[in-house]
Scaffold this motif. Structure first.
Motif, PDB file in Angstrom:
ATOM      1  N   THR A 272       0.824  -1.205   0.000  1.00  0.00           N
ATOM      2  CA  THR A 272       0.000   0.000   0.000  1.00  0.00           C
ATOM      3  C   THR A 272       0.856   1.252   0.000  1.00  0.00           C
ATOM      4  O   THR A 272       0.489   2.245  -0.602  1.00  0.00           O
ATOM      5  CB  THR A 272      -0.959   0.018   1.197  1.00  0.00           C
ATOM      6  N   PHE A 273       2.004   1.205   0.657  1.00  0.00           N
ATOM      7  CA  PHE A 273       2.898   2.355   0.604  1.00  0.00           C
ATOM      8  C   PHE A 273       3.373   2.575  -0.827  1.00  0.00           C
ATOM      9  O   PHE A 273       3.388   3.680  -1.329  1.00  0.00           O
ATOM     10  CB  PHE A 273       4.100   2.172   1.529  1.00  0.00           C
ATOM     11  N   GLY A 274       3.731   1.502  -1.485  1.00  0.00           N
ATOM     12  CA  GLY A 274       4.190   1.613  -2.866  1.00  0.00           C
ATOM     13  C   GLY A 274       3.087   2.090  -3.793  1.00  0.00           C
ATOM     14  O   GLY A 274       3.327   2.859  -4.718  1.00  0.00           O
ATOM     15  N   ALA A 275       1.861   1.646  -3.527  1.00  0.00           N
ATOM     16  CA  ALA A 275       0.736   2.066  -4.369  1.00  0.00           C
ATOM     17  C   ALA A 275       0.489   3.558  -4.217  1.00  0.00           C
ATOM     18  O   ALA A 275       0.276   4.262  -5.207  1.00  0.00           O
ATOM     19  CB  ALA A 275      -0.511   1.275  -4.008  1.00  0.00           C
ATOM     20  N   TRP A 276       0.524   4.055  -2.993  1.00  0.00           N
ATOM     21  CA  TRP A 276       0.290   5.482  -2.796  1.00  0.00           C
ATOM     22  C   TRP A 276       1.433   6.309  -3.345  1.00  0.00           C
ATOM     23  O   TRP A 276       1.221   7.421  -3.832  1.00  0.00           O
ATOM     24  CB  TRP A 276       0.041   5.779  -1.329  1.00  0.00           C
ATOM     25  N   PHE A 277       2.638   5.786  -3.300  1.00  0.00           N
ATOM     26  CA  PHE A 277       3.761   6.510  -3.895  1.00  0.00           C
ATOM     27  C   PHE A 277       3.598   6.576  -5.408  1.00  0.00           C
ATOM     28  O   PHE A 277       3.872   7.607  -6.027  1.00  0.00           O
ATOM     29  CB  PHE A 277       5.080   5.832  -3.514  1.00  0.00           C
ATOM     30  N   ALA A 278       3.104   5.504  -6.021  1.00  0.00           N
ATOM     31  CA  ALA A 278       2.856   5.507  -7.462  1.00  0.00           C
ATOM     32  C   ALA A 278       1.736   6.483  -7.819  1.00  0.00           C
ATOM     33  O   ALA A 278       1.823   7.193  -8.831  1.00  0.00           O
ATOM     34  CB  ALA A 278       2.509   4.100  -7.942  1.00  0.00           C
ATOM     35  N   VAL A 279       0.705   6.550  -7.007  1.00  0.00           N
ATOM     36  CA  VAL A 279      -0.382   7.513  -7.233  1.00  0.00           C
ATOM     37  C   VAL A 279       0.171   8.932  -7.140  1.00  0.00           C
ATOM     38  O   VAL A 279      -0.154   9.799  -7.954  1.00  0.00           O
ATOM     39  CB  VAL A 279      -1.529   7.297  -6.224  1.00  0.00           C
ATOM     40  N   TYR A 280       1.016   9.170  -6.161  1.00  0.00           N
ATOM     41  CA  TYR A 280       1.622  10.492  -5.998  1.00  0.00           C
ATOM     42  C   TYR A 280       2.447  10.871  -7.232  1.00  0.00           C
ATOM     43  O   TYR A 280       2.333  11.989  -7.757  1.00  0.00           O
ATOM     44  CB  TYR A 280       2.503  10.497  -4.751  1.00  0.00           C
ATOM     45  N   LEU A 281       3.269   9.956  -7.725  1.00  0.00           N
ATOM     46  CA  LEU A 281       4.077  10.257  -8.906  1.00  0.00           C
ATOM     47  C   LEU A 281       3.216  10.475 -10.140  1.00  0.00           C
ATOM     48  O   LEU A 281       3.499  11.351 -10.963  1.00  0.00           O
ATOM     49  CB  LEU A 281       5.083   9.127  -9.147  1.00  0.00           C
ATOM     50  N   THR A 282       2.140   9.702 -10.273  1.00  0.00           N
ATOM     51  CA  THR A 282       1.237   9.873 -11.411  1.00  0.00           C
ATOM     52  C   THR A 282       0.565  11.233 -11.370  1.00  0.00           C
ATOM     53  O   THR A 282       0.470  11.922 -12.392  1.00  0.00           O
ATOM     54  CB  THR A 282       0.178   8.751 -11.417  1.00  0.00           C
ATOM     55  N   LEU A 283       0.089  11.627 -10.211  1.00  0.00           N
ATOM     56  CA  LEU A 283      -0.540  12.949 -10.090  1.00  0.00           C
ATOM     57  C   LEU A 283       0.462  14.070 -10.357  1.00  0.00           C
ATOM     58  O   LEU A 283       0.120  15.067 -10.994  1.00  0.00           O
ATOM     59  CB  LEU A 283      -1.166  13.103  -8.709  1.00  0.00           C
ATOM     60  N   ALA A 284       1.675  13.912  -9.877  1.00  0.00           N
ATOM     61  CA  ALA A 284       2.702  14.924 -10.137  1.00  0.00           C
ATOM     62  C   ALA A 284       2.978  15.030 -11.634  1.00  0.00           C
ATOM     63  O   ALA A 284       3.099  16.133 -12.176  1.00  0.00           O
ATOM     64  CB  ALA A 284       3.978  14.582  -9.383  1.00  0.00           C
ATOM     65  N   PHE A 285       3.051  13.895 -12.324  1.00  0.00           N
ATOM     66  CA  PHE A 285       3.273  13.911 -13.767  1.00  0.00           C
ATOM     67  C   PHE A 285       2.103  14.577 -14.486  1.00  0.00           C
ATOM     68  O   PHE A 285       2.302  15.396 -15.393  1.00  0.00           O
ATOM     69  CB  PHE A 285       3.470  12.486 -14.282  1.00  0.00           C
ATOM     70  N   LEU A 286       0.876  14.237 -14.099  1.00  0.00           N
ATOM     71  CA  LEU A 286      -0.300  14.824 -14.756  1.00  0.00           C
ATOM     72  C   LEU A 286      -0.382  16.330 -14.541  1.00  0.00           C
ATOM     73  O   LEU A 286      -0.753  17.075 -15.458  1.00  0.00           O
ATOM     74  CB  LEU A 286      -1.578  14.139 -14.274  1.00  0.00           C
ATOM     75  N   LEU A 287      -0.056  16.781 -13.346  1.00  0.00           N
ATOM     76  CA  LEU A 287      -0.061  18.226 -13.097  1.00  0.00           C
ATOM     77  C   LEU A 287       1.007  18.931 -13.934  1.00  0.00           C
ATOM     78  O   LEU A 287       0.765  20.010 -14.475  1.00  0.00           O
ATOM     79  CB  LEU A 287       0.149  18.506 -11.614  1.00  0.00           C
TER      80      LEU A 287
END
Length: 76
Positions: free
Chosen positions: A45-60
């Protein structure tokens, strides 16, 4: 001081591992496997949330590149 720390550690070992032991008894598994499952789940779950964070940063960043605010008409 060391005696107090050992007493606290033993208290948590007795009562904390009892939870996974009860789950293991209900599921018909070993307590060791249940504990490993919880450990792997916490890492996943930590890795999943880190991936979500990186995806959102890329999209922004991508959105900022596409919709850059232009100050005048001649900046095209």
């Amino acid at each position: 001081m060391s005696k107090i720390i050992n007493q606290i550690r033993h208290f948590f070992e007795r009562h904390g591992f009892y939870v996974s032991s009860r789950f293991a008894d209900k599921l018909g598994m070993r307590a060791k496997n249940v504990r490993l499952f919880f450990i792997y789940l916490s890492f996943a779950t930590f890795g999943a949330w880190f991936a979500v964070y990186l995806t959102l940063a890329f999209l922004l960043k991508f959105k900022d590149m596409l919709y850059a605010k232009r100050t005048s008409v001649f900046d095209l």
